[in-house]
Design a protein around this motif. Structure first.
Motif, mmCIF file in Angstrom:
data_model
loop_
_atom_site.group_PDB
_atom_site.id
_atom_site.type_symbol
_atom_site.label_atom_id
_atom_site.label_comp_id
_atom_site.label_asym_id
_atom_site.label_seq_id
_atom_site.Cartn_x
_atom_site.Cartn_y
_atom_site.Cartn_z
ATOM 1 N N MET A 1 8.120 13.113 -7.472
ATOM 2 C CA MET A 1 7.760 13.664 -6.025
ATOM 3 C C MET A 1 8.163 12.469 -5.137
ATOM 4 S SD MET A 1 6.529 16.471 -5.047
ATOM 5 C CE MET A 1 6.535 17.783 -6.316
ATOM 6 N N GLU A 2 8.642 12.759 -3.896
ATOM 7 C CA GLU A 2 8.761 11.602 -3.021
ATOM 8 C C GLU A 2 7.513 10.981 -2.452
ATOM 9 O OE1 GLU A 2 11.528 12.492 0.214
ATOM 10 O OE2 GLU A 2 12.608 14.056 -0.964
ATOM 11 N N HIS A 3 7.763 9.803 -2.199
ATOM 12 C CA HIS A 3 6.582 9.111 -1.490
ATOM 13 C C HIS A 3 6.716 8.896 -0.180
ATOM 14 C CE1 HIS A 3 4.785 7.282 -5.407
ATOM 15 N NE2 HIS A 3 6.093 7.195 -5.709
ATOM 16 N N HIS A 4 5.646 9.555 0.895
ATOM 17 C CA HIS A 4 5.745 9.377 2.070
ATOM 18 C C HIS A 4 4.945 8.390 2.819
ATOM 19 C CE1 HIS A 4 8.927 12.737 2.575
ATOM 20 N NE2 HIS A 4 8.028 13.218 1.269
ATOM 21 N N ASP A 5 4.266 7.556 2.032
ATOM 22 C CA ASP A 5 3.605 6.429 2.591
ATOM 23 C C ASP A 5 4.242 5.596 3.635
ATOM 24 O OD1 ASP A 5 3.422 3.945 1.138
ATOM 25 O OD2 ASP A 5 3.869 5.510 -0.338
ATOM 26 N N LEU A 6 3.906 5.151 4.597
ATOM 27 C CA LEU A 6 4.423 4.547 5.598
ATOM 28 C C LEU A 6 4.980 3.087 5.119
ATOM 29 C CD1 LEU A 6 2.517 5.123 8.909
ATOM 30 C CD2 LEU A 6 4.721 5.912 8.142
ATOM 31 N N LEU A 7 4.241 2.518 4.260
ATOM 32 C CA LEU A 7 4.663 1.135 3.726
ATOM 33 C C LEU A 7 5.855 1.353 2.763
ATOM 34 C CD1 LEU A 7 1.240 -0.573 3.060
ATOM 35 C CD2 LEU A 7 2.964 -1.131 5.084
ATOM 36 N N HIS A 8 6.001 2.600 2.041
ATOM 37 C CA HIS A 8 6.988 2.811 1.237
ATOM 38 C C HIS A 8 8.201 3.273 2.017
ATOM 39 C CE1 HIS A 8 9.102 4.326 -2.592
ATOM 40 N NE2 HIS A 8 9.405 5.135 -1.863
ATOM 41 N N GLU A 9 8.022 3.826 3.205
ATOM 42 C CA GLU A 9 9.139 4.385 3.866
ATOM 43 C C GLU A 9 9.450 3.401 4.705
ATOM 44 O OE1 GLU A 9 9.268 8.190 5.607
ATOM 45 O OE2 GLU A 9 8.969 9.353 3.472
ATOM 46 N N LEU A 10 8.712 2.444 5.565
ATOM 47 C CA LEU A 10 9.445 1.530 6.234
ATOM 48 C C LEU A 10 8.571 0.063 5.858
ATOM 49 C CD1 LEU A 10 7.585 3.422 9.323
ATOM 50 C CD2 LEU A 10 9.985 3.430 8.628
ATOM 51 N N PRO A 11 9.291 -0.338 4.616
ATOM 52 C CA PRO A 11 9.068 -1.816 4.136
ATOM 53 C C PRO A 11 9.385 -2.894 5.312
ATOM 54 C CG PRO A 11 10.770 -0.727 2.941
ATOM 55 C CD PRO A 11 10.156 0.143 3.911
ATOM 56 N N GLU A 12 10.303 -2.545 5.915
ATOM 57 C CA GLU A 12 10.728 -3.583 6.906
ATOM 58 C C GLU A 12 10.049 -3.912 8.001
ATOM 59 O OE1 GLU A 12 12.713 0.031 8.212
ATOM 60 O OE2 GLU A 12 12.033 -0.827 6.292
ATOM 61 N N ARG A 14 6.505 -3.942 7.525
ATOM 62 C CA ARG A 14 5.202 -4.220 6.753
ATOM 63 C C ARG A 14 4.046 -4.964 7.368
ATOM 64 N NH1 ARG A 14 3.496 -3.651 1.420
ATOM 65 N NH2 ARG A 14 5.515 -2.827 0.976
ATOM 66 N N GLU A 15 4.763 -6.272 8.048
ATOM 67 C CA GLU A 15 3.991 -6.877 8.664
ATOM 68 C C GLU A 15 3.321 -6.335 10.292
ATOM 69 O OE1 GLU A 15 5.608 -10.815 9.324
ATOM 70 O OE2 GLU A 15 6.286 -10.790 7.180
ATOM 71 N N HIS A 18 0.484 -3.831 9.156
ATOM 72 C CA HIS A 18 -0.681 -4.766 8.777
ATOM 73 C C HIS A 18 -1.347 -5.364 10.077
ATOM 74 C CE1 HIS A 18 -3.473 -7.025 6.655
ATOM 75 N NE2 HIS A 18 -3.248 -8.139 7.513
ATOM 76 N N SER A 19 -0.623 -5.720 10.904
ATOM 77 C CA SER A 19 -1.042 -6.237 12.255
ATOM 78 C C SER A 19 -1.735 -5.113 12.990
ATOM 79 C CB SER A 19 -0.253 -7.014 13.115
ATOM 80 O OG SER A 19 -0.473 -7.357 14.342
ATOM 81 N N LEU A 20 -1.011 -4.140 13.350
ATOM 82 C CA LEU A 20 -1.532 -2.856 14.099
ATOM 83 C C LEU A 20 -2.783 -2.108 13.416
ATOM 84 C CD1 LEU A 20 2.078 -1.299 15.011
ATOM 85 C CD2 LEU A 20 0.031 -2.164 16.656
ATOM 86 N N LYS A 21 -2.871 -2.369 11.875
ATOM 87 C CA LYS A 21 -4.159 -1.590 11.221
ATOM 88 C C LYS A 21 -5.242 -2.470 11.508
ATOM 89 C CE LYS A 21 -3.538 -1.001 7.011
ATOM 90 N NZ LYS A 21 -3.317 -0.858 5.739
ATOM 91 N N THR A 22 -5.067 -3.616 11.693
ATOM 92 C CA THR A 22 -6.095 -4.661 11.836
ATOM 93 C C THR A 22 -6.660 -4.721 13.372
ATOM 94 O OG1 THR A 22 -4.905 -6.533 11.674
ATOM 95 C CG2 THR A 22 -5.816 -5.563 9.505
ATOM 96 N N GLY A 23 -5.500 -4.605 14.240
ATOM 97 C CA GLY A 23 -5.668 -5.016 15.500
ATOM 98 C C GLY A 23 -5.685 -3.868 16.515
#
Length: 82
Positions: A1-12, A14-15, A18-23
């Motif tokens: 199955m394809e992974h559609h999680d954002l970190l897998h699809e948009l690794p560039e 990542r930072e 993370h910043s948006l998730k915490t702030g």
């Protein structure tokens, strides 16, 4: 199955993710909703959860709409446009 999680699809991004998730509470809520929906879609595709094809397609459309919204927020945080 394809992974559609954002970190897998948009690794560039990542930072920024993370910043948006915490702030950014709104981003964090949408991010969590996206991943819950992604898990439900994967379970439907794997036949772990019984669902109609129509409902599965509806969940996929919702997932895509959330991904588009999250991606726009990521680009905005980076000072870019889609």
């Amino acid at each position: 199955m394809e992974h559609h999680d954002l970190l897998h699809e948009l690794p560039e991004h990542r930072e920024t993710i993370h910043s948006l998730k915490t702030g950014n509470a709104h981003f964090a809520k949408l991010f969590a909703t996206y991943h819950e929906l992604d898990r439900s879609v994967r379970n439907a595709e794997d036949r772990v959860e019984a669902t109609s094809e129509e409902h599965e397609e509806q969940m996929k459309r919702q997932r895509l709409a959330l991904k588009d919204e999250l991606y726009a927020m990521i680009l905005a945080a980076e000072g870019k446009t889609a």
